[in-house]
Motif scaffolding. Sequence first.
Motif, PDB file in Angstrom:
ATOM      1  N   GLU A 231       0.642  -1.329  -0.101  1.00 22.32           N
ATOM      2  CA  GLU A 231       0.020   0.127  -0.021  1.00 22.32           C
ATOM      3  C   GLU A 231       1.190   1.302  -0.121  1.00 22.32           C
ATOM      4  OE1 GLU A 231      -2.504  -0.412   3.452  1.00 22.32           O
ATOM      5  OE2 GLU A 231      -3.965  -1.709   2.280  1.00 22.32           O
ATOM      6  N   GLU A 232       2.119   1.419   0.859  1.00 24.66           N
ATOM      7  CA  GLU A 232       2.767   2.423   1.034  1.00 24.66           C
ATOM      8  C   GLU A 232       3.605   2.558  -0.611  1.00 24.66           C
ATOM      9  OE1 GLU A 232       5.504   1.861   4.069  1.00 24.66           O
ATOM     10  OE2 GLU A 232       3.925   1.978   5.751  1.00 24.66           O
ATOM     11  N   GLU A 233       4.207   1.636  -1.257  1.00 31.66           N
ATOM     12  CA  GLU A 233       4.553   1.749  -2.598  1.00 31.66           C
ATOM     13  C   GLU A 233       3.708   2.158  -3.474  1.00 31.66           C
ATOM     14  OE1 GLU A 233       6.603  -2.041  -3.687  1.00 31.66           O
ATOM     15  OE2 GLU A 233       7.790  -2.149  -2.210  1.00 31.66           O
ATOM     16  N   MET A 234       2.520   1.760  -3.581  1.00 34.60           N
ATOM     17  CA  MET A 234       1.199   2.223  -4.526  1.00 34.60           C
ATOM     18  C   MET A 234       1.219   3.689  -4.132  1.00 34.60           C
ATOM     19  SD  MET A 234      -1.126  -0.919  -4.194  1.00 34.60           S
ATOM     20  CE  MET A 234      -2.547  -0.130  -5.429  1.00 34.60           C
ATOM     21  N   LYS A 235       0.888   4.340  -2.819  1.00 35.15           N
ATOM     22  CA  LYS A 235       0.605   5.476  -2.684  1.00 35.15           C
ATOM     23  C   LYS A 235       1.767   6.222  -3.106  1.00 35.15           C
ATOM     24  CE  LYS A 235      -1.361   6.163   1.196  1.00 35.15           C
ATOM     25  NZ  LYS A 235      -1.580   6.141   2.830  1.00 35.15           N
ATOM     26  N   GLN A 236       3.069   5.930  -2.885  1.00 33.84           N
ATOM     27  CA  GLN A 236       4.213   6.963  -3.243  1.00 33.84           C
ATOM     28  C   GLN A 236       4.262   6.810  -4.985  1.00 33.84           C
ATOM     29  OE1 GLN A 236       6.211   8.697  -1.290  1.00 33.84           O
ATOM     30  NE2 GLN A 236       7.163   9.488  -3.068  1.00 33.84           N
ATOM     31  N   LEU A 237       3.854   5.886  -5.504  1.00 35.69           N
ATOM     32  CA  LEU A 237       4.058   5.824  -7.086  1.00 35.69           C
ATOM     33  C   LEU A 237       2.800   6.641  -7.581  1.00 35.69           C
ATOM     34  CD1 LEU A 237       4.708   2.200  -8.055  1.00 35.69           C
ATOM     35  CD2 LEU A 237       6.169   4.006  -8.343  1.00 35.69           C
ATOM     36  N   GLU A 238       1.608   6.629  -7.016  1.00 32.93           N
ATOM     37  CA  GLU A 238       0.479   7.445  -7.326  1.00 32.93           C
ATOM     38  C   GLU A 238       0.861   9.157  -7.199  1.00 32.93           C
ATOM     39  OE1 GLU A 238      -2.874   6.263  -5.329  1.00 32.93           O
ATOM     40  OE2 GLU A 238      -3.089   4.297  -6.278  1.00 32.93           O
ATOM     41  N   HIS A 239       1.659   9.370  -6.095  1.00 33.95           N
ATOM     42  CA  HIS A 239       2.163  10.836  -5.888  1.00 33.95           C
ATOM     43  C   HIS A 239       2.900  11.104  -6.812  1.00 33.95           C
ATOM     44  CE1 HIS A 239       4.577  13.770  -3.987  1.00 33.95           C
ATOM     45  NE2 HIS A 239       3.468  14.246  -3.494  1.00 33.95           N
ATOM     46  N   ASP A 240       3.857  10.231  -7.129  1.00 31.07           N
ATOM     47  CA  ASP A 240       4.910  10.669  -8.067  1.00 31.07           C
ATOM     48  C   ASP A 240       4.325  10.839  -9.486  1.00 31.07           C
ATOM     49  OD1 ASP A 240       6.856  10.250  -6.243  1.00 31.07           O
ATOM     50  OD2 ASP A 240       7.517   8.534  -6.505  1.00 31.07           O
ATOM     51  N   ILE A 241       3.442   9.927  -9.727  1.00 33.08           N
ATOM     52  CA  ILE A 241       2.909  10.023 -11.242  1.00 33.08           C
ATOM     53  C   ILE A 241       1.982  11.331 -11.179  1.00 33.08           C
ATOM     54  CG2 ILE A 241       0.956   9.032 -12.815  1.00 33.08           C
ATOM     55  CD1 ILE A 241       1.873   6.121 -11.419  1.00 33.08           C
ATOM     56  N   GLY A 242       1.266  11.666 -10.209  1.00 33.44           N
ATOM     57  CA  GLY A 242       0.454  13.094 -10.150  1.00 33.44           C
ATOM     58  C   GLY A 242       1.311  14.088 -10.123  1.00 33.44           C
ATOM     59  N   VAL A 243       2.533  14.176  -9.495  1.00 36.41           N
ATOM     60  CA  VAL A 243       3.302  15.430  -9.886  1.00 36.41           C
ATOM     61  C   VAL A 243       4.129  15.462 -11.110  1.00 36.41           C
ATOM     62  CG1 VAL A 243       5.718  16.195  -9.077  1.00 36.41           C
ATOM     63  CG2 VAL A 243       4.155  15.380  -7.261  1.00 36.41           C
ATOM     64  N   ILE A 244       4.452  14.454 -11.816  1.00 41.95           N
ATOM     65  CA  ILE A 244       4.726  14.409 -13.094  1.00 41.95           C
ATOM     66  C   ILE A 244       3.701  14.826 -14.053  1.00 41.95           C
ATOM     67  CG2 ILE A 244       5.864  13.078 -15.027  1.00 41.95           C
ATOM     68  CD1 ILE A 244       7.618  11.712 -12.991  1.00 41.95           C
ATOM     69  N   GLU A 245       2.504  14.449 -13.970  1.00 46.63           N
ATOM     70  CA  GLU A 245       1.527  14.622 -14.666  1.00 46.63           C
ATOM     71  C   GLU A 245       0.940  16.282 -14.497  1.00 46.63           C
ATOM     72  OE1 GLU A 245      -1.642  11.853 -14.096  1.00 46.63           O
ATOM     73  OE2 GLU A 245      -0.718  10.598 -15.346  1.00 46.63           O
ATOM     74  N   LYS A 246       1.084  16.611 -13.544  1.00 46.52           N
ATOM     75  CA  LYS A 246       0.716  18.124 -13.179  1.00 46.52           C
ATOM     76  C   LYS A 246       1.865  19.130 -13.828  1.00 46.52           C
ATOM     77  CE  LYS A 246      -0.350  21.034  -9.249  1.00 46.52           C
ATOM     78  NZ  LYS A 246      -0.754  21.319  -7.686  1.00 46.52           N
ATOM     79  N   HIS A 247       3.206  18.728 -13.559  1.00 43.41           N
ATOM     80  CA  HIS A 247       3.866  19.695 -14.232  1.00 43.41           C
ATOM     81  C   HIS A 247       4.697  19.404 -15.469  1.00 43.41           C
ATOM     82  CE1 HIS A 247       3.981  20.317  -9.707  1.00 43.41           C
ATOM     83  NE2 HIS A 247       4.362  21.314 -10.022  1.00 43.41           N
ATOM     84  N   LYS A 248       4.487  20.250 -16.673  1.00 44.12           N
ATOM     85  CA  LYS A 248       5.226  19.940 -17.907  1.00 44.12           C
ATOM     86  C   LYS A 248       6.565  20.226 -17.925  1.00 44.12           C
ATOM     87  CE  LYS A 248       0.893  18.892 -19.218  1.00 44.12           C
ATOM     88  NZ  LYS A 248       0.474  17.646 -19.692  1.00 44.12           N
ATOM     89  N   ILE A 249       6.959  21.240 -17.259  1.00 41.45           N
ATOM     90  CA  ILE A 249       8.471  21.337 -17.026  1.00 41.45           C
ATOM     91  C   ILE A 249       8.993  20.616 -15.961  1.00 41.45           C
ATOM     92  CG2 ILE A 249      10.378  23.128 -17.182  1.00 41.45           C
ATOM     93  CD1 ILE A 249       8.165  24.797 -18.878  1.00 41.45           C
ATOM     94  N   ILE A 250      10.294  20.015 -15.995  1.00 37.31           N
ATOM     95  CA  ILE A 250      10.766  19.470 -14.887  1.00 37.31           C
ATOM     96  C   ILE A 250      12.257  19.581 -14.747  1.00 37.31           C
ATOM     97  CG2 ILE A 250      11.004  17.385 -13.439  1.00 37.31           C
ATOM     98  CD1 ILE A 250       8.392  16.112 -14.559  1.00 37.31           C
ATOM     99  N   TYR A 251      13.044  20.161 -13.698  1.00 39.57           N
ATOM    100  CA  TYR A 251      14.386  20.172 -13.654  1.00 39.57           C
ATOM    101  C   TYR A 251      14.987  19.318 -12.792  1.00 39.57           C
ATOM    102  CZ  TYR A 251      14.000  24.673 -16.388  1.00 39.57           C
ATOM    103  OH  TYR A 251      13.586  25.756 -17.348  1.00 39.57           O
ATOM    104  N   ILE A 252      16.012  18.711 -13.026  1.00 42.01           N
ATOM    105  CA  ILE A 252      16.767  17.691 -12.131  1.00 42.01           C
ATOM    106  C   ILE A 252      18.047  18.391 -11.760  1.00 42.01           C
ATOM    107  CG2 ILE A 252      15.392  15.744 -12.669  1.00 42.01           C
ATOM    108  CD1 ILE A 252      17.996  14.995 -14.509  1.00 42.01           C
ATOM    109  N   ALA A 253      18.452  18.399 -10.357  1.00 44.11           N
ATOM    110  CA  ALA A 253      19.760  18.669 -10.157  1.00 44.11           C
ATOM    111  C   ALA A 253      20.751  17.494 -10.289  1.00 44.11           C
ATOM    112  CB  ALA A 253      19.842  19.023  -8.684  1.00 44.11           C
ATOM    113  N   ASN A 254      21.931  18.305 -10.932  1.00 43.60           N
ATOM    114  CA  ASN A 254      23.334  17.325 -11.061  1.00 43.60           C
ATOM    115  C   ASN A 254      24.099  16.938  -9.733  1.00 43.60           C
ATOM    116  OD1 ASN A 254      22.557  16.992 -14.054  1.00 43.60           O
ATOM    117  ND2 ASN A 254      24.106  19.091 -14.238  1.00 43.60           N
TER     118      ASN A 254
END
Length: 255
Positions: A231-254
């Motif tokens: 259940e915790e893994e599914m909840k974390q994956l759902e949160h990550d999917i929602g964040v990526i779908e919400k934001h079209k532009i994503i930056y990552i730190a090197n």
Amino acid sequence: MDPTCPSECIYNLIPSDLKEPPQPPRYISIFKATVKDDMQKAKTAMKTMGPAKVEIPSPKDFLKKHSKEKTLPPKKKFDRNMPKKPAVPLRTDHPVMGIQSGKNFINTNAADVIMGVAKKPKPIYVDKRTGDKHDVEPSGLVPKYINKKDYGVTPEYICRRNEELKKAQEEYDRYIQENLKKAAMKRLSDEEREAVLQGLKKNWEEVHKEFQSLSVFIDSIPKKIRKQRLEEEMKQLEHDIGVIEKHKIIYIANK
């Protein structure tokens, strides 16, 4: 037990004082006399201080009266025919005193004073109202050092130190810029964003399939722990999917 009293005697029942056994005789070495003789042979009379090396005073030289008093020198006989000292010169006499000079010192000294240059007063300063005077020369108030050739010139060691500090600062700034470039944010492209999103959804489907395959009755602790983990893994994956779908532009730190 006392031989005069048999064992049946009542006096044997009275406790008697313990008597200390006699001490054995003190040990004396058989070589004591030999060692003592050797020590006496090695010693000599008055070896430390030594015998008196002065002559013994004679009994005839006893202390006499007035023998410690100071004696006066012997009297000299007065002779009237002895030569006398020269007489004191009279006021009218003019004895010759070495080399004579015809210079008039009074007029010469007066002319030197009149024609001479007046002496300049010594510079002083007063630090109190009571009149305490001090010389100006050693006080540091006289600007002597401004007349030097190297006055106002920066010493070589200070210039060298400033250059070293400047180089160190430049190296530090360069190091900071390189770290900032390495830690700069990187923007994900649309293809990379879509690939990450599809991967998260695939992971969610796998975890969800595993969750659906659980037994209906959760009646043991391992089953409960496994269910909570899924259940915790599914909840974390759902949160990550929602964040990526919400934001079209994503930056990552090197890193």
